[in-house]
Design a protein around this motif. Sequence first.
Motif, mmCIF file in Angstrom:
data_model
loop_
_atom_site.group_PDB
_atom_site.id
_atom_site.type_symbol
_atom_site.label_atom_id
_atom_site.label_comp_id
_atom_site.label_asym_id
_atom_site.label_seq_id
_atom_site.Cartn_x
_atom_site.Cartn_y
_atom_site.Cartn_z
ATOM 1 N N GLY A 165 11.508 -24.050 -66.606
ATOM 2 C CA GLY A 165 12.568 -22.920 -66.962
ATOM 3 C C GLY A 165 11.876 -22.236 -67.790
ATOM 4 O O GLY A 165 10.527 -22.615 -68.677
ATOM 5 N N TYR A 166 12.290 -20.764 -68.061
ATOM 6 C CA TYR A 166 11.497 -20.030 -69.060
ATOM 7 C C TYR A 166 12.526 -19.785 -70.177
ATOM 8 O O TYR A 166 13.771 -19.239 -70.041
ATOM 9 N N PRO A 181 6.268 -22.517 -69.216
ATOM 10 C CA PRO A 181 6.966 -23.226 -68.137
ATOM 11 C C PRO A 181 5.801 -24.141 -67.294
ATOM 12 O O PRO A 181 4.779 -23.769 -67.359
ATOM 13 N N PRO B 79 11.151 -20.604 -63.496
ATOM 14 C CA PRO B 79 10.122 -19.899 -64.585
ATOM 15 C C PRO B 79 10.101 -18.277 -64.387
ATOM 16 O O PRO B 79 9.079 -17.795 -64.633
ATOM 17 N N ARG B 80 10.886 -17.769 -63.776
ATOM 18 C CA ARG B 80 10.743 -16.137 -63.367
ATOM 19 C C ARG B 80 9.614 -15.782 -62.804
ATOM 20 O O ARG B 80 8.836 -14.841 -62.788
ATOM 21 N N THR B 81 9.222 -16.712 -61.650
ATOM 22 C CA THR B 81 8.312 -16.018 -60.744
ATOM 23 C C THR B 81 8.600 -15.726 -59.607
ATOM 24 O O THR B 81 7.991 -14.953 -58.842
ATOM 25 N N GLU B 82 9.787 -15.889 -59.038
ATOM 26 C CA GLU B 82 10.199 -15.280 -57.673
ATOM 27 C C GLU B 82 11.720 -15.000 -57.813
ATOM 28 O O GLU B 82 12.347 -15.209 -58.715
ATOM 29 N N SER B 158 7.673 -12.093 -58.489
ATOM 30 C CA SER B 158 7.314 -11.383 -57.363
ATOM 31 C C SER B 158 8.567 -11.562 -56.306
ATOM 32 O O SER B 158 9.321 -12.642 -56.311
ATOM 33 N N GLN B 160 10.526 -11.952 -53.158
ATOM 34 C CA GLN B 160 10.191 -12.377 -51.781
ATOM 35 C C GLN B 160 11.046 -11.889 -50.563
ATOM 36 O O GLN B 160 10.231 -11.936 -49.628
#
Lengths: 647, 553
Positions: A165-166, A181, B79-82, B158, B160
């Motif tokens: 998590g962030y 993370p 982690p706020r990537t997608e 990003s 999706q």
Amino acid sequence: MAAHRCGFLPPLFILCALSVLTVTWTQETIPLGSHRAAAADSKPTDTKSVAQTTEQLAVEQRQWEATEVEEATSAAAAVSKQDNSSPEDVVQTSTPKPKDEFQEELVVRPLHSGDIYASFQFRTLWQTDFTRERKVSHYGLFPKSLGQVISKFSVRELHISFTQGYWRTMQWGQPFLSSPPGAELWVWFQDTVTDVDGTWKELANVLSGIFCASLNFIDSTNTVQPTASFKPLGIGNVTDHRFLRYATLPREIVCTENLTPWKKLLPCGTKAGLAVLLKSEKLFHSSFYSQAVHIRPVCQDWQCKTASWELRQTLNVVFDLHNSGQGKREWSLFKMFSRTLTEACPLASTSKIYIDVTDNPEGEQFELSPATALLSQAVVLGDRRTFSVYDLTQQITFGTVRSLNVLMRWKSSEGDMLRPLLHAERYVAGYGLQTGEIHTLMYNNHPYRSFPVLLLDSVPWYLRMYIHTLTVTSKGKDNKPSYIHYQPSKDRVRPHLLEMLVQLPPNSVTEVTVEFERALLKWTEYTPDPNHGFYVGSSVISSLVPSLVALDTNSTWQRPLFSTFFPCKEESSYFVRVYTEPLLVNLPTPDFSMPYNVICLTCTVVAVGYGSLYNLLTRTFQIEEPSPGLAKRLANIIRRMRGVPPL
Amino acid sequence: MGLLSDPNRRRALINLLTRLNAPICGMPVDWLVKTMQARGLEVFTQSFSRTLPFPDENKERYMVKGTNVYGILRAPRAPRTEALVLSASCSPGDENNQAVGLLLGLAQYFRNQIYFAKDLIFLVNEHDLIGMQAWLEGYHHTNTTGMDWTPLHGRGGSIQAALSLELNSHVVTSLDLVLEGLNGQLPNLDLANLFYAFCQKLSVLCTIEGKLQRNDWDSVSGYSQAVQTMMLMVMKQASGRPWGDHGLFLRYHIEAATIKGINSFRQDKTDATTIGRLLEGMYRKLNNLLERLHQSYFFYLMPSLSNFVSIGYYMPAFGLLAVILLLRALDLWVQLVTPPPRNEERVNDIAQSCPGVLSILIPLVISHLTGVALYMLPVRFQEMAVEHFPVSETEAVVLTAIAVYTAGLALPHNTHRYSSEGTEQGWRVLKLVAVLYLAVLLGCTALINFSLGFILALTLVPVAAFVTPHVPKVLSAFALVFLSPACTLLFSVFFYQELQEMPVSFQDGWILYLSVISQGILDHYLYGSLVYPLIALLVYPCWLLFWNILFWK
């Protein structure tokens, strides 16, 4: 105390080294009256709840101030105060100590957004020297697996964190201990190590086994040697960055299998003490989870004649009240961890629970039960916080039911977003699969003070950064970094490393942009899921941020006048490390079903076409005589037996 | 006789209104922010402004100012990537109000679920596509069309996949899936399959191009229905415009579609809860994606929601058309290199065998300059046109475009004024160049936007193949004009209306035609659609070359 350093403004690099592991709990504890007295007659004080009138507060203030001198020498002061910048600052207890010591504590902080932040810290101190004595074989509280790692790989300092998590700085404020993370590992080796890279690789593999993590994916392509961002946190002043290695694995998924080995490092395991609460089914039902191990040498006594090793295990978790509460805004230890506490770890010298009640001086925000008389103040992250303390070593804490279940009930609703003094975000700009641009935004929300930050960016080689396109702008103007360290990447060997010292003007957004080109990988270099994208680790922003206490210009009203003329106090700035979010970047990806089709087709063509042609060309043809009849064969057998040539 | 009976005054008043573009009832930004915050989202706003090159009379807007509101539902331990996007445009009036309501309802429901692994972005965009364009440009920090927007402060990594909602009634009879995006881009077919699968599961009527699927494939009526659906898709794709708010996502390689609720007179109604369940199902599926949608086709045509025609089937049809051009080019090449039968007039012969470069170059350059004029003039000279003629800006642009287009037909006389006498070899070389040019042009177009390439090939290849200076002039000239891009567009408008079962009279058709031209030009300036520059800068000059050959002297 840290107050001795008042007015002392050392250059930035040394200050970075100050970076306190959790945070300096510069503290002026503790209870109403002396430590023992409070415990003894906590019956009457229990009845006074946390909610005090202002007169009571004033009384307490006086009591805190009176006990301050005494507290500095008492054992309680050592709780979590490790100021390690220079040996003579370190305050230690004067009482004779056992060779090893274990402390545990849990801090619970109700967050601004309505979530609950629980931070566990377990600290094992051991007065031994892994480096000098050839072999340390008798282990007490210190875990043997880590001790062996330290001595075998000549580790001077080791920091490893696993995070799922962030951390949402905008909602939650600063964590006590930040981590990116995924997995992060940074190690300072002793200067006796000759082959640092080899040792690093081997160490990563061993740690990978200890923590059941994919740390074995750490190799030269994701390892960097930062020059300024990561300084040793323990004693010693060797800052030759050749002995430092830093790597992150942003893709690492953290789960139960990483928690179990971590828990096994604790002296009491999960049998007693605070670790009883660490149940994975609850910990992984949260908004944020992070576990870490920090090993460093610290001073044993005031003169720092002997060093001892400190193992600090931390676990931070944020629970989402909204999801689990079903509308009811309350939490308790049982609700968070599905366990209550019945005893402290018998091996622990201190075992405490701190509840942050700063925002709740009058009890108007939430109510806490059972009430505790112990209060403690500490400056955490530049902010003076008040905590209710539950001392688990005192039997009285558990009351008549022999179990402690701290309960908190909210009265007000959720708040808006915060404006933390420093926060950062990062994203990939542009579209298409050829080029792109990495934007890093750093926010300084301080109303009138600028401060420098160190930005560390480690970008994999397959994003070919165009360093000439690097721009740093704040408030629409070019902001020239005063220090830039750039190490270009080598394809398939090492990543880009970019370190910059940037001054952030007050109340501004500083934007760092750099363009990159996406490399076309060799087809075996793609991951099994190439269309998911490739990760770029978080960039690290380390800074000394002016503290909130110093920001309060009207703070003189409750202090002696002689102490408050100069704005510079012991807490005038504090160290913060902020991690940005990792990036997920799509690289040009071939259609992997196409090669498969081509391979199938080619193989068929080769097998059928070329195969039969080759067969025709190389085979020798001869006329085969028709096989003889049965009668003839029988006759031949008989003739052979008789020794007559066959027909 | 009121004020508005005089057409000029009425026009002036409309102009005034569109210029002011007074938001009579704008988007309730504060309310949206509060509501989203109450649902536990991180809420951000983005304001944008855009002045259109000329007033959009269909939507009555000229100077557009607006605010996008979006809330991010952070996935736990992500982690706020997608991220995934659900968008609904909020326009004044209650055109799309049910969509915003459903979006907020879904946000509240999703907030209490624990299974999300990707951040969910709930976007309410103002001024439909313009707001969407601003938001996407802000999110990706690009600026392709010169719009003003404030930077975004919250992101989810990003994106999706994305879905756009269009609902204007609380019950619907069927849901329509819109796939065609900017420049004829289509999302991955798996997105359509996902929608279809959930419609089947929840037994919701689903359509594509507004046409229900029929089960009787082998009957004539069933077959013609499928053909009509596919033709509609071809027409829409060829237009190159985004047919829903999702259309702009595709540029950023984000799979997106629009789901449109249709409320007809049918008895069986589907309520919003069912639509919500459908969306929940789709989002849970998308949430589980480990990679971007990439396994299925990106190039397809759909005769119905459950069937598709893949690129492997339709490309040969185009290939056969393109081969005509190549064969014709080969034929011309052979004619050019074989020595002509030996005559007495040798001198003349030599002159014929090497036509001047100039005689080829001049028509090429002039026709392309005409194309540039067609591209530049209409928008540049709208003010001058408005001053001198009693027309509105939009009409000025469209009529200038038509005027420039028509003026281009006069070119053969002009080109020959500058070049020397055309020769027999001369037109052959020019035609060889033109035919190859057309083949390359159509080939490239068909690779990017098959439908557009195919329609252009259908109309241009026959004329390209037969035209020579020796065919009957009047008849051929008529055929050439009849099959020129502008006329193709006119016929397409009528054909499209016919397919939609909404036939129009010629008068209405002509008005529609004018508005289609203005929309096409606007699409280019607002969203970067490539059809207008393609037609103006490449296809039209190429057609002019053939026009030139017909009038070769």
